[in-house]
Design a protein around this motif. Structure first.
Motif, PDB file in Angstrom:
ATOM      1  N   SER A 191       0.790  -1.237   0.000  1.00 20.16           N
ATOM      2  CA  SER A 191       0.000   0.000   0.000  1.00 20.16           C
ATOM      3  C   SER A 191       0.822   1.288   0.000  1.00 20.16           C
ATOM      4  O   SER A 191       0.274   2.358  -0.178  1.00 20.16           O
ATOM      5  CB  SER A 191      -0.915   0.008   1.220  1.00 20.16           C
ATOM      6  N   GLY A 192       2.136   1.230   0.183  1.00 22.95           N
ATOM      7  CA  GLY A 192       2.889   2.482   0.319  1.00 22.95           C
ATOM      8  C   GLY A 192       3.869   2.714  -0.805  1.00 22.95           C
ATOM      9  O   GLY A 192       3.660   2.262  -1.929  1.00 22.95           O
ATOM     10  N   VAL A 193       4.954   3.437  -0.491  1.00 17.16           N
ATOM     11  CA  VAL A 193       6.027   3.643  -1.468  1.00 17.16           C
ATOM     12  C   VAL A 193       7.361   3.245  -0.844  1.00 17.16           C
ATOM     13  O   VAL A 193       7.601   3.524   0.338  1.00 17.16           O
ATOM     14  CB  VAL A 193       6.140   5.112  -1.970  1.00 17.16           C
ATOM     15  N   LEU A 194       8.208   2.598  -1.604  1.00 17.53           N
ATOM     16  CA  LEU A 194       9.537   2.168  -1.160  1.00 17.53           C
ATOM     17  C   LEU A 194       9.481   1.413   0.157  1.00 17.53           C
ATOM     18  O   LEU A 194      10.385   1.522   0.982  1.00 17.53           O
ATOM     19  CB  LEU A 194      10.471   3.381  -1.017  1.00 17.53           C
ATOM     20  N   GLY A 195       8.406   0.672   0.381  1.00 20.61           N
ATOM     21  CA  GLY A 195       8.273  -0.104   1.605  1.00 20.61           C
ATOM     22  C   GLY A 195       7.677   0.686   2.760  1.00 20.61           C
ATOM     23  O   GLY A 195       7.381   0.120   3.808  1.00 20.61           O
ATOM     24  N   ILE A 196       7.514   1.998   2.617  1.00 22.92           N
ATOM     25  CA  ILE A 196       6.907   2.806   3.693  1.00 22.92           C
ATOM     26  C   ILE A 196       5.410   2.526   3.678  1.00 22.92           C
ATOM     27  O   ILE A 196       4.738   2.790   2.679  1.00 22.92           O
ATOM     28  CB  ILE A 196       7.142   4.320   3.468  1.00 22.92           C
ATOM     29  N   ALA A 210       1.331  10.494   3.569  1.00 23.08           N
ATOM     30  CA  ALA A 210       2.040  10.925   2.350  1.00 23.08           C
ATOM     31  C   ALA A 210       2.339   9.729   1.456  1.00 23.08           C
ATOM     32  O   ALA A 210       2.157   9.789   0.228  1.00 23.08           O
ATOM     33  CB  ALA A 210       3.333  11.630   2.737  1.00 23.08           C
ATOM     34  N   ALA A 211       2.782   8.604   2.063  1.00 21.25           N
ATOM     35  CA  ALA A 211       3.090   7.411   1.260  1.00 21.25           C
ATOM     36  C   ALA A 211       1.828   6.903   0.564  1.00 21.25           C
ATOM     37  O   ALA A 211       1.855   6.525  -0.611  1.00 21.25           O
ATOM     38  CB  ALA A 211       3.692   6.317   2.152  1.00 21.25           C
ATOM     39  N   GLY A 212       0.713   6.933   1.300  1.00 21.06           N
ATOM     40  CA  GLY A 212      -0.557   6.496   0.709  1.00 21.06           C
ATOM     41  C   GLY A 212      -0.980   7.402  -0.430  1.00 21.06           C
ATOM     42  O   GLY A 212      -1.446   6.938  -1.479  1.00 21.06           O
ATOM     43  N   ALA A 213      -0.807   8.722  -0.239  1.00 21.05           N
ATOM     44  CA  ALA A 213      -1.232   9.676  -1.270  1.00 21.05           C
ATOM     45  C   ALA A 213      -0.397   9.510  -2.532  1.00 21.05           C
ATOM     46  O   ALA A 213      -0.918   9.545  -3.656  1.00 21.05           O
ATOM     47  CB  ALA A 213      -1.109  11.104  -0.738  1.00 21.05           C
ATOM     48  N   GLN A 244      -1.506   6.449  -4.318  1.00 26.24           N
ATOM     49  CA  GLN A 244      -2.802   6.626  -4.992  1.00 26.24           C
ATOM     50  C   GLN A 244      -2.689   7.482  -6.235  1.00 26.24           C
ATOM     51  O   GLN A 244      -3.449   7.317  -7.186  1.00 26.24           O
ATOM     52  CB  GLN A 244      -3.789   7.273  -4.039  1.00 26.24           C
ATOM     53  N   ALA A 245      -1.717   8.409  -6.205  1.00 28.36           N
ATOM     54  CA  ALA A 245      -1.566   9.309  -7.350  1.00 28.36           C
ATOM     55  C   ALA A 245      -0.985   8.579  -8.555  1.00 28.36           C
ATOM     56  O   ALA A 245      -1.122   9.018  -9.693  1.00 28.36           O
ATOM     57  CB  ALA A 245      -0.661  10.476  -6.969  1.00 28.36           C
ATOM     58  N   ALA A 246      -0.326   7.428  -8.301  1.00 27.34           N
ATOM     59  CA  ALA A 246       0.248   6.656  -9.416  1.00 27.34           C
ATOM     60  C   ALA A 246      -0.893   5.971 -10.161  1.00 27.34           C
ATOM     61  O   ALA A 246      -1.959   5.745  -9.600  1.00 27.34           O
ATOM     62  CB  ALA A 246       1.223   5.624  -8.864  1.00 27.34           C
TER      63      ALA A 246
END
Ligand SMILES: Cc1cc2nc3c(=O)[nH]c(=O)nc-3n(C[C@H](O)[C@H](O)[C@H](O)COP(=O)(O)OP(=O)(O)OC[C@H]3O[C@@H](n4cnc5c(N)ncnc54)[C@H](O)[C@@H]3O)c2cc1C
Length: 491
Positions: free
Chosen positions: A112-117, A211-214, A217-219
């Motif tokens: 669900s996040g970015v770069l594992g975050i 922020a990681a979720g946003a 989602q923007a991708a």
């Protein structure tokens, strides 16, 4: 009668035939310039390459692209490869954590996040990896004030994650992902370079998780990466074919040894076997790796010499083609990222390529599998298994590691074919302060001359998206400058 002199077509020399050089050359050709591209090695593509192993067409370097932007899909479309764009298997990858029982310490990687975050540290898929205590610590991210971390200069990915979410998130999620993608430790990575916009979004939304979720989602919806049926190296092949058809002068086996300027004109000197060749140019695009670029630019721009990047780590990839029907069940999804400290395993990542890509699975047939294991971590000593380990030893490690990581015993008799591909110094990463260094280099080059430009992964950041976007942009600016300098020159 005096003969009218026909002005020659303006030439740009592109130095380096990796993806940056090929894409830059394409932009310059499209803008009407004559392009000479000089590549030191015997082939084009740089870290994009392929080979046939066990009768299968396999990528040797890059094997996927990020789908966070349309950059690669649209280039593939333009090159006639649009119908080959594929998504990986939806099962996703796993992370192998330290533990006495390896199978029990392997977990699916939360997505669900970015770069594992993680976007939500309380999500069960996240707590399964970081534990309840880790999740409680990570939950502080929701309540801690953001403070200067959102705005301060020079923040590493490691510092950001440790401060906001704690050590468990850092070591069990983010470090394995960062190691797999960048071959770097999160403490050495400039967060603004590897996750642009993350800190600003955190400042706006009040927590790192939000922020990681946003950002996720923007991708674009769907998988975070894509591939090409038949392999990524087709991008290189199609680019080369198009450039040749459009009249570019592409040369391999030519190492550029110097670029010098006299007035508005450049001379590019190359070493071709024992001969030195001098090529006149109106503009130059330097698209080599960082250290080679700085060595070429240094004599003309001494201040650039001080910005010579540190040596970057390399990676050794062992590919095993095995006949093991138990792997048809894809026991660890598309592969495994290995956290530090997993005893008895030297690999830092394993890609189960036939689980990841349906086109490869179809080619290999039931029971046959392609496993790609990577070796070489930042901070390794010569005693560690890595780039310097001989082929035979690496092969034996790979077979043992694949058995441990996939939980399926494999013997030499199961191996249909194998090889080792080494990429020395091929993984530049955006270390802390990277953005400032990058801005300094760009400014120094721009001050020197508008007819000189520099691009490549060492400046743009690792990954095809960053490299292609930057090469297009730099070649475009170079073309604009040359057009402005001589608007009536023949095209
Ligand atoms: C093992 C591996 C796996 C990867 N996997 C992925 C992936 O799955 N997805 C992804 O997006 N990215 C991946 N990457 C990263 C991606 O491949 C690179 O970011 C990108 O291809 C770099 O392109 P480049 O042209 O900047 O550099 P390079 O590919 O390094 O090309 C530079 C070229 O310049 C040439 N050169 C150097 N000096 C001279 C000279 N003096 N004269 C002439 N030529 C010279 C070199 O020979 C080389 O061909 C991977 C990289 C590696 C190493």
């Amino acid at each position: 009668m005096a003969q009218e002199r026909v002005p020659r077509r303006r030439t740009v020399v592109v130095i380096g035939g990796g993806m940056a050089g090929l894409v830059g050359a394409r932009t310059l050709l499209q803008r009407g310039f004559h392009v000479t591209l000089l590549e030191r090695s015997g082939r084009f593509g740089g870290t994009v390459d392929g080979r046939v192993l066990g009768g299968l067409q396999l990528d040797s370097g890059a094997e996927s692209f990020s789908t966070r932007s349309a950059t690669v899909p649209s280039l593939a479309e333009e090159l006639g490869l649009g119908d080959r764009i594929v998504a990986p298997d939806a099962t996703g990858a796993w992370v192998q954590l330290p533990g006495k029982d390896l199978a029990a310490s392997a977990q699916p990687l939360p997505s669900s996040g970015v770069l594992g975050i993680p976007a939500d540290p309380s999500d069960p898929s996240v707590t399964a990896v970081i534990g309840r205590a880790g999740a409680l610590r990570a939950a502080l991210d929701r309540v801690l004030p953001v403070g200067p971390l959102a705005t301060r200069t020079r923040v590493s990915l490691g510092e950001l994650v440790r401060t906001r979410m704690g050590d468990e998130v850092l070591t069990r999620l983010v470090a394995p992902v960062a190691g797999g993608v960048f071959s770097a430790d999160p403490d050495d990575l400039d967060v603004d370079s590897v996750a642009p916009g993350l800190r600003a979004t955190m400042g706006r939304l009040g927590s790192l998780g939000a922020a990681a979720g946003a950002l996720r989602q923007a991708a674009p919806a769907g998988a975070a990466v894509g591939g090409l049926a038949g392999g990524i190296a087709q991008l290189r092949d199609a680019l080369v074919a198009e450039l040749v058809a459009a009249g570019a002068d592409l040369r391999t086996g030519e190492q550029v040894t110097a670029i010098t300027r006299s007035g508005a004109a450049w001379t590019v000197t190359t070493e071709h076997s024992i001969l030195a060749r001098r090529i006149p140019a109106d503009g130059v695009l330097v698209a080599t790796e960082g250290r080679a670029a700085v060595d070429l630019l240094g004599p003309a721009i001494p201040a650039v010499a001080g910005e010579r990047p540190d040596p970057v780590p390399g990676v050794a990839l062992v590919t095993l083609i095995v006949d093991v029907p138990e792997l048809d069940a894809r026991p660890r999804g598309t592969g495994v990222l290995v956290a530090r400290g997993v005893e008895g395993v030297a690999a830092k990542a394993l890609t189960h390529a036939t689980a990841k890509w349906a086109w490869l699975r179809d080619q290999a047939g039931p029971g046959s599998h392609v496993l790609r294991l990577s070796y070489g971590r930042v901070g390794d000593t010569p005693a560690d298994v890595g780039l310097a380990t001989p082929d035979d030893a690496l092969y034996r490690h790979a077979l043992a590691d694949a058995s441990s990581l996939l939980g399926v015993p494999m013997q030499e008799a199961d191996v249909l074919d194998w090889d080792v591909v080494r990429w020395a110094g091929a993984l530049p990463h955006a270390s802390v302060g990277h953005r400032e260094r990058l801005a300094r280099i760009r400014a120094l080059v721009a001050d020197q001359s508008e007819s000189l430009a520099v691009t490549g992964g060492w400046l743009a950041g690792t990954g095809l998206v960053a490299v292609i976007d930057d090469a297009r942009a730099r070649a475009g600016v170079l073309a604009d400058a040359l057009d402005e300098a001589a608007p009536d020159a023949p095209m």
